[in-house]
Design an enzyme around this catalytic site. Structure first.
Site, PDB file in Angstrom:
ATOM      1  N   HIS A   1      22.285  72.340  43.152  1.00  0.00           N
ATOM      2  CA  HIS A   1      23.199  72.251  44.291  1.00  0.00           C
ATOM      3  C   HIS A   1      23.142  73.488  45.183  1.00  0.00           C
ATOM      4  O   HIS A   1      23.424  73.407  46.374  1.00  0.00           O
ATOM      5  CB  HIS A   1      24.629  72.022  43.801  1.00  0.00           C
TER       6      HIS A   1
ATOM      7  N   ASP B   1      22.822  73.288  49.106  1.00  0.00           N
ATOM      8  CA  ASP B   1      23.719  73.979  50.043  1.00  0.00           C
ATOM      9  C   ASP B   1      22.924  74.777  51.075  1.00  0.00           C
ATOM     10  O   ASP B   1      23.286  74.811  52.264  1.00  0.00           O
ATOM     11  CB  ASP B   1      24.655  74.909  49.280  1.00  0.00           C
TER      12      ASP B   1
ATOM     13  N   GLU C   1      25.740  64.723  53.708  1.00  0.00           N
ATOM     14  CA  GLU C   1      24.504  65.093  54.402  1.00  0.00           C
ATOM     15  C   GLU C   1      24.414  64.407  55.755  1.00  0.00           C
ATOM     16  O   GLU C   1      23.329  64.240  56.315  1.00  0.00           O
ATOM     17  CB  GLU C   1      23.272  64.736  53.541  1.00  0.00           C
TER      18      GLU C   1
ATOM     19  N   ASP D   1      21.212  61.660  59.394  1.00  0.00           N
ATOM     20  CA  ASP D   1      21.387  61.626  57.944  1.00  0.00           C
ATOM     21  C   ASP D   1      20.132  62.207  57.297  1.00  0.00           C
ATOM     22  O   ASP D   1      19.022  61.730  57.555  1.00  0.00           O
ATOM     23  CB  ASP D   1      21.623  60.187  57.473  1.00  0.00           C
TER      24      ASP D   1
END
Length: 307
Positions: free
Chosen positions: A194, A198, A224, A181
């Site tokens: 964002h 990405d 994630e 994670d």
């Protein structure tokens, strides 16, 4: 959710483009011409020579091919495939039209050999090539749908669905599982946007794929969240991989002076343990790693290994 269906109603004609309409008009004109020439220029069979059953079968075959021709006009096919099928069926239908007229008039031998058989054979050949082209097209569509259904568009890694299928298939053999994670990923989206988030996911996905052993599976199973599914190994073999992932993740720097870090949960399946139970144990170990301050690895066996 209602699935879209192929519209083969006659009302669909108004939505056809110029090429499709031209093929329909051409076929109709040629059929009428063949019928008219046969009836006007060739001698008719006497009434007692007319065979209703034979004529009916010829008409059924002719109508069936006309139906297939109409379906091809309505179907969303690649241009090359459409032209092969449409052209092949057109020739085949013209040959069938001559077959029907042969039940009504007496044709010369050369017409049967050089026109009727030639049209039928050419139509069958083109239609067969068109069917082969259609099979290739459907195979391509199926492969693309499988790609979209089982792989993550952003990272190009297998998605959670593929991961769960693989986990289920491999439940007969012992496995090792690493759940990962990305730490504080929301900050990246909030502070850098964002698009930056990405890019980080793409970079980490590539990093994970690069370090995944050939016999393993790297997947993105959440926003994630990532996973590595590996053949069962001992802790001494998996720990160097975890250390490598922790170190190489820090080479990704989404924001100046703030390298990316990752938390890991790791576990090895025990004899008799289900894959679902293994996932749950490793997921709890991942939670422990985040509770311990992140940027570390926790073992699901109960022993804690910080890096």
């Amino acid at each position: 959710m209602q699935l879209e269906r192929l519209d083969i109603s006659l009302l669909h004609y108004h939505r056809l483009d110029l090429e499709h309409r031209a093929h329909i008009a051409l076929l109709g004109g040629l059929m009428l011409t063949i019928m008219a020439l046969h009836l006007l220029l060739l001698p008719h069979f006497p009434y007692e020579r007319f065979h209703v059953v034979s004529f009916a079968f010829e008409v059924i075959n002719w109508l069936t091919m006309l139906f297939l021709f109409w379906v091809v006009q309505c179907a969303p096919l690649p241009t090359h495939t459409y032209r092969l099928l449409s052209g092949g069926l057109m020739l085949w239908i013209l040959g069938a039209t001559i077959d029907i007229m042969d039940e009504l008039v007496i044709p010369p031998l050369w017409l049967a050999i050089y026109t009727e058989d030639l049209l039928r054979s050419g139509g069958i050949l083109l239609s067969s090539i068109g069917i082969l082209s259609t099979m290739h097209y459907l195979f391509h569509i199926n492969a693309r749908l499988r790609q979209q259904a089982l792989y993550d568009d952003l990272t190009r890694l297998p998605n959670r669905r593929y991961f769960q299928q693989k986990l289920h298939v491999e439940q007969q053999t012992l496995l090792a599982l690493i759940l990962l994670d990305l730490d504080y990923f929301k900050r990246i989206n909030d502070n850098s946007g964002h698009d930056a988030g990405d890019r980080v996911l793409q970079q980490f996905g590539a990093l994970l794929q690069h370090h995944c052993p050939p016999s393993g599976l790297a997947a993105r199973i959440g926003g994630e969240e990532f996973a590595l599914l590996l053949p069962a190994a001992c802790e001494s073999e998996l720990q160097p991989l975890a250390d490598t992932l922790l170190a190489t993740t820090r080479t990704i720097v989404p924001m100046p002076g703030q390298p990316l870090t990752v938390s890991l949960g790791m576990g090895i399946q025990q004899p008799g343990e289900s894959s679902a139970a293994l996932f749950k144990r490793v997921d709890l170990a991942l939670y422990d790693a985040k509770e311990a301050g992140r940027n570390c690895c926790m073992w699901a066996t109960g022993a804690t290994r910080n890096s």
